[in-house]
Scaffold this active site. Structure first.
Site, PDB file in Angstrom:
ATOM      1  N   LYS A   1      12.604   2.243   5.114  1.00 51.90           N
ATOM      2  CA  LYS A   1      11.787   3.295   5.724  1.00 51.90           C
ATOM      3  C   LYS A   1      10.352   2.785   5.813  1.00 51.90           C
ATOM      4  O   LYS A   1       9.609   2.770   4.833  1.00 51.90           O
ATOM      5  CB  LYS A   1      11.806   4.578   4.895  1.00 51.90           C
ATOM      6  CG  LYS A   1      11.199   5.729   5.714  1.00 51.90           C
ATOM      7  CD  LYS A   1      10.471   6.748   4.886  1.00 51.90           C
ATOM      8  CE  LYS A   1       9.017   6.471   4.686  1.00 51.90           C
ATOM      9  NZ  LYS A   1       8.154   6.522   5.873  1.00 51.90           N
TER      10      LYS A   1
ATOM     11  N   GLU B   1       5.385  -1.134  -6.278  1.00 54.91           N
ATOM     12  CA  GLU B   1       4.182  -1.948  -6.021  1.00 54.91           C
ATOM     13  C   GLU B   1       3.119  -0.975  -5.554  1.00 54.91           C
ATOM     14  O   GLU B   1       3.146  -0.506  -4.416  1.00 54.91           O
ATOM     15  CB  GLU B   1       4.466  -2.980  -4.923  1.00 54.91           C
ATOM     16  CG  GLU B   1       5.421  -4.072  -5.320  1.00 54.91           C
ATOM     17  CD  GLU B   1       4.849  -5.025  -6.343  1.00 54.91           C
ATOM     18  OE1 GLU B   1       3.618  -5.166  -6.405  1.00 54.91           O
ATOM     19  OE2 GLU B   1       5.640  -5.610  -7.094  1.00 54.91           O
TER      20      GLU B   1
ATOM     21  N   CYS C   1      -4.118  -4.098  -0.829  1.00 56.12           N
ATOM     22  CA  CYS C   1      -3.916  -3.630  -2.209  1.00 56.12           C
ATOM     23  C   CYS C   1      -4.683  -4.488  -3.205  1.00 56.12           C
ATOM     24  O   CYS C   1      -5.129  -4.011  -4.229  1.00 56.12           O
ATOM     25  CB  CYS C   1      -2.432  -3.599  -2.541  1.00 56.12           C
ATOM     26  SG  CYS C   1      -1.620  -5.161  -2.196  1.00 56.12           S
TER      27      CYS C   1
ATOM     28  N   GLU D   1      -9.087   3.806  -5.946  1.00 56.38           N
ATOM     29  CA  GLU D   1      -8.865   2.897  -4.819  1.00 56.38           C
ATOM     30  C   GLU D   1      -9.352   3.563  -3.530  1.00 56.38           C
ATOM     31  O   GLU D   1      -8.849   4.618  -3.159  1.00 56.38           O
ATOM     32  CB  GLU D   1      -7.369   2.602  -4.720  1.00 56.38           C
ATOM     33  CG  GLU D   1      -7.022   1.550  -3.709  1.00 56.38           C
ATOM     34  CD  GLU D   1      -5.518   1.370  -3.577  1.00 56.38           C
ATOM     35  OE1 GLU D   1      -4.787   2.375  -3.515  1.00 56.38           O
ATOM     36  OE2 GLU D   1      -5.080   0.212  -3.523  1.00 56.38           O
TER      37      GLU D   1
HETATM   38  P1  NAD Z   1       1.679   5.903   0.780  1.00 60.80           P
HETATM   39  O1  NAD Z   1       2.036   6.046  -0.644  1.00 60.80           O
HETATM   40  O2  NAD Z   1       1.013   7.027   1.473  1.00 60.80           O
HETATM   41  O3  NAD Z   1       2.973   5.592   1.653  1.00 60.80           O
HETATM   42  C1  NAD Z   1       3.809   4.482   1.377  1.00 60.80           C
HETATM   43  C2  NAD Z   1       5.195   4.791   1.894  1.00 60.80           C
HETATM   44  O4  NAD Z   1       5.749   5.828   1.088  1.00 60.80           O
HETATM   45  C3  NAD Z   1       5.241   5.306   3.331  1.00 60.80           C
HETATM   46  O5  NAD Z   1       6.380   4.786   3.971  1.00 60.80           O
HETATM   47  C4  NAD Z   1       5.348   6.801   3.143  1.00 60.80           C
HETATM   48  O6  NAD Z   1       5.942   7.450   4.227  1.00 60.80           O
HETATM   49  C5  NAD Z   1       6.230   6.872   1.915  1.00 60.80           C
HETATM   50  N1  NAD Z   1       6.149   8.116   1.143  1.00 60.80           N
HETATM   51  C6  NAD Z   1       5.137   9.003   1.089  1.00 60.80           C
HETATM   52  N2  NAD Z   1       5.465  10.031   0.262  1.00 60.80           N
HETATM   53  C7  NAD Z   1       6.704   9.763  -0.215  1.00 60.80           C
HETATM   54  C8  NAD Z   1       7.589  10.434  -1.118  1.00 60.80           C
HETATM   55  N3  NAD Z   1       7.277  11.597  -1.677  1.00 60.80           N
HETATM   56  N4  NAD Z   1       8.774   9.858  -1.393  1.00 60.80           N
HETATM   57  C9  NAD Z   1       9.109   8.666  -0.849  1.00 60.80           C
HETATM   58  N5  NAD Z   1       8.335   8.005   0.031  1.00 60.80           N
HETATM   59  C10 NAD Z   1       7.138   8.540   0.335  1.00 60.80           C
HETATM   60  O7  NAD Z   1       0.836   4.570   0.887  1.00 60.80           O
HETATM   61  P2  NAD Z   1       0.102   3.998   2.164  1.00 60.80           P
HETATM   62  O8  NAD Z   1      -1.112   4.854   2.377  1.00 60.80           O
HETATM   63  O9  NAD Z   1       1.084   3.812   3.267  1.00 60.80           O
HETATM   64  O10 NAD Z   1      -0.309   2.549   1.674  1.00 60.80           O
HETATM   65  C11 NAD Z   1      -1.449   2.288   0.967  1.00 60.80           C
HETATM   66  C12 NAD Z   1      -1.135   2.090  -0.500  1.00 60.80           C
HETATM   67  O11 NAD Z   1      -0.182   1.059  -0.663  1.00 60.80           O
HETATM   68  C13 NAD Z   1      -2.345   1.664  -1.275  1.00 60.80           C
HETATM   69  O12 NAD Z   1      -2.416   2.376  -2.477  1.00 60.80           O
HETATM   70  C14 NAD Z   1      -2.069   0.191  -1.549  1.00 60.80           C
HETATM   71  O13 NAD Z   1      -2.727  -0.304  -2.685  1.00 60.80           O
HETATM   72  C15 NAD Z   1      -0.599   0.184  -1.697  1.00 60.80           C
HETATM   73  N6  NAD Z   1      -0.075  -1.170  -1.487  1.00 60.80           N
HETATM   74  C16 NAD Z   1       0.329  -1.893  -2.578  1.00 60.80           C
HETATM   75  C17 NAD Z   1       0.777  -3.187  -2.417  1.00 60.80           C
HETATM   76  C18 NAD Z   1       1.205  -4.031  -3.600  1.00 60.80           C
HETATM   77  O14 NAD Z   1       1.704  -5.113  -3.382  1.00 60.80           O
HETATM   78  N7  NAD Z   1       1.026  -3.595  -4.818  1.00 60.80           N
HETATM   79  C19 NAD Z   1       0.837  -3.735  -1.144  1.00 60.80           C
HETATM   80  C20 NAD Z   1       0.424  -2.977  -0.067  1.00 60.80           C
HETATM   81  C21 NAD Z   1      -0.026  -1.684  -0.249  1.00 60.80           C
END
Ligand code: NAD
Length: 497
Positions: A177, A252, A291, A391
């Site tokens: 997803k 992650e 991230c 963040e």
């Molecule tokens: P997000 O948490 O809003 O969304 C990530 C994914 O989770 C999306 O596909 C979203 O639709 C889904 N999602 C949202 N709510 C959910 C739920 N209740 N259940 C299951 N899935 C759900 O994050 P974002 O805004 O897309 O990305 C930014 C974040 O990702 C930042 O915090 C960044 O640090 C983190 N990130 C971490 C890494 C790493 O390697 N540690 C890499 C890239 C991004």
């Protein structure tokens, strides 16, 4: 614009069962440039059922390792063939520069090749000495089953591949997803997996919102593992949702990453220029939507004025614009929400006493109709400020200072996250001491940002659970099984009767 069939279930491309669609916005000009299917619970359940069938009855989990590895290599070749198209799609969808998009495609191909090599170089099971010639004991590793792979919008293709490549190498089936904001390149990747000859039902994708699609995947009783990359708040929801079915969980999450600069790293003009240049890169590449962004500069007090002055001067010169335009160094933020969040953090920092040295505003004029924000440097920050603790995920660099090595380490570790950090010093002993004391999953010495597919990536603390890449990144997608064979069975006679 016709709605794309972006849901892939059991080898078939579909629209959403409900017929719903979602507009995909170009963040550089805030216009709609694609329509995707907006999947829901019904689509998610169908995708999980297809993945379940493909795992329980299909050939992929039992396909010889050499054939699985060959398929991964074919995918890498196809990615390379489509490099320009994929790189520019990623650039338009996520707002990154075209060059970043291209580099992402190269890194994705590298990940597929790495996991192909890794499984090919394994020796099979680990024979365990059971202390008797009559016992043959071996530990083997088997695919975990149906994997739910949930990914964010900042590195859509890269984050998906860090999950898809090891999941496939290990013999799993999956439902991915992608972020609802940037799903397009992941949809293309599924097309390439098909073209490479992956059997139907092994790779499934549901485009749609976090709730319901991601939430349903996380709780679904037929999913064996959920691997999630995204923010802390969604990650904790995923972990909770996964608890009832006791599925394996890999997370992650975010980071608040320190970039520690000692004065001894900047004794020559050349070294000074390198450290400033890398601090700029650490904080502002992809407009800070990384991230592992080095969003906390922790600089030795004696160096602060010169270092921060030069950093701010160069930050002001960063050229913003559409990622595919020539000479553009930074694209927009991905969405109006991300822009508003960034503005809110800068306002709160200024209210708490931070001093603005660069940026702190949207650029004006033609070409900036999208979600642009100027790279921002905030001096005189301290650890009680929200902008230092949380963040931002935007182009905002905070500056803190230290006087001693202990103080530098304490500041760098003073975060609930623990994803990545860097130390800049010319003293090799100090470099090793500080690197050893930093509580972060990746530590760079005199560098920032590089990663290697062979080396594990992941975080301490609230940056997550588990690791991607490296051997541990493959192990996430496997179950260990101990097979104990008695070659000369005899009665035990524990019970006398
Ligand atoms: P997000 O948490 O809003 O969304 C990530 C994914 O989770 C999306 O596909 C979203 O639709 C889904 N999602 C949202 N709510 C959910 C739920 N209740 N259940 C299951 N899935 C759900 O994050 P974002 O805004 O897309 O990305 C930014 C974040 O990702 C930042 O915090 C960044 O640090 C983190 N990130 C971490 C890494 C790493 O390697 N540690 C890499 C890239 C991004």
């Amino acid at each position: 614009m016709s709605a794309q069939q972006t849901i892939h279930v059991g080898g078939e491309w579909r629209s959403a069962a409900s017929g719903a669609t979602r507009e995909i916005i170009d963040p550089a000009d805030a216009t709609v440039f694609a329509l995707v299917a907006e999947g829901g619970t019904e689509d998610t359940d169908a995708a999980v059922a297809a993945a379940r069938r493909a795992f329980d009855e299909g050939e992929w989990p039992r396909t010889p390792v050499a054939e699985r590895a060959a398929l991964l290599r074919r995918v890498a070749d196809l990615l390379q063939r489509n490099r320009e198209a994929l790189g520019s799609l990623e650039s338009r969808d996520a707002g990154k520069t075209l060059e970043e998009g291209r580099v992402d495609v190269d890194c994705v191909a590298d990940a597929f090749r790495y996991f192909a090599d890794l499984v090919m170089n394994e020796s099979g099971g680990r024979v365990v000495d059971a202390g008797s010639d009559e016992i043959h004991s071996v530990v083997v590793h088997e695919p975990v089953g149906v994997c739910a792979l949930i990914t964010p919008w900042n590195y859509p293709l890269l984050q998906a591949s860090w999950k898809i490549a090891p999941a496939l190498a290990a013999g799993n089936t999956f439902v991915v997803k992608p972020s609802e904001i940037t799903p397009l390149a992941t949809v293309e990747l599924i097309h390439l997996l098909e073209e490479a000859g992956l059997p139907d039902g092994v790779a499934n994708i549901v485009t749609g919102a976090g709730d319901p699609v991601g939430a349903r995947l996380a709780e679904h009783p037929d999913v064996d593992l959920v691997s999630f990359t995204g923010g802390l708040s969604s990650g904790t929801k995923v972990m909770r949702a996964a608890a009832d079915s006791v599925k394996k969980v890999a997370l992650e999450l975010g980071g608040k990453n320190p970039n520690v600069v000692f004065a001894d790293a900047c004794e020559s003009d050349e070294d000074f220029d390198t450290a400033v240049d890398q601090a700029l890169n650490a904080a502002f590449i992809h407009s800070g939507q990384v991230c592992s962004a080095g969003s906390r500069l922790i600089v030795e007090e004696s160096l602060r004025e010169r270092f921060v002055g030069e950093l701010a001067r160069r930050a002001e010169k960063i050229r913003l614009g559409r990622g595919t335009d020539d000479g553009v160094e930074c694209g927009p933020l991905v969405s109006p929400q991300q822009l508003a969040k960034t503005e809110e953090y800068v306002a709160s920092a200024l209210a708490e006493g931070a001093v603005l040295l660069a940026g702190g505003r949207r650029p004006e004029g033609e070409g900036y109709e999208g979600y642009f924000y100027r790279p921002t440097v905030l001096d005189q920050c301290h650890r009680e400020m929200r902008v230092v603790r949380e963040e931002v995920f935007g182009p905002v660099l905070t500056v803190e200072t230290f006087r001693t090595e202990d103080e530098a380490v304490a500041l760098a570790n003073d975060t609930e996250y623990g994803l990545a950090g860097a130390v800049w010093t010319a003293d090799p002993g100090r470099a090793r001491r500080v690197a050893g004391r930093l509580r972060h999953g990746t530590v760079w010495i005199n560098d920032f940002h590089p990663y290697l597919p062979q080396a594990e990536w992941g975080g301490f603390g609230k940056s997550g659970i588990g690791r991607e890449l490296g051997p541990a990144g493959l192990a996430e997608y496997r179950e260990a099984k101990h097979i104990y064979q008695n070659l000369a069975p005899r009665p035990v006679r524990w019970f006398a009767g």
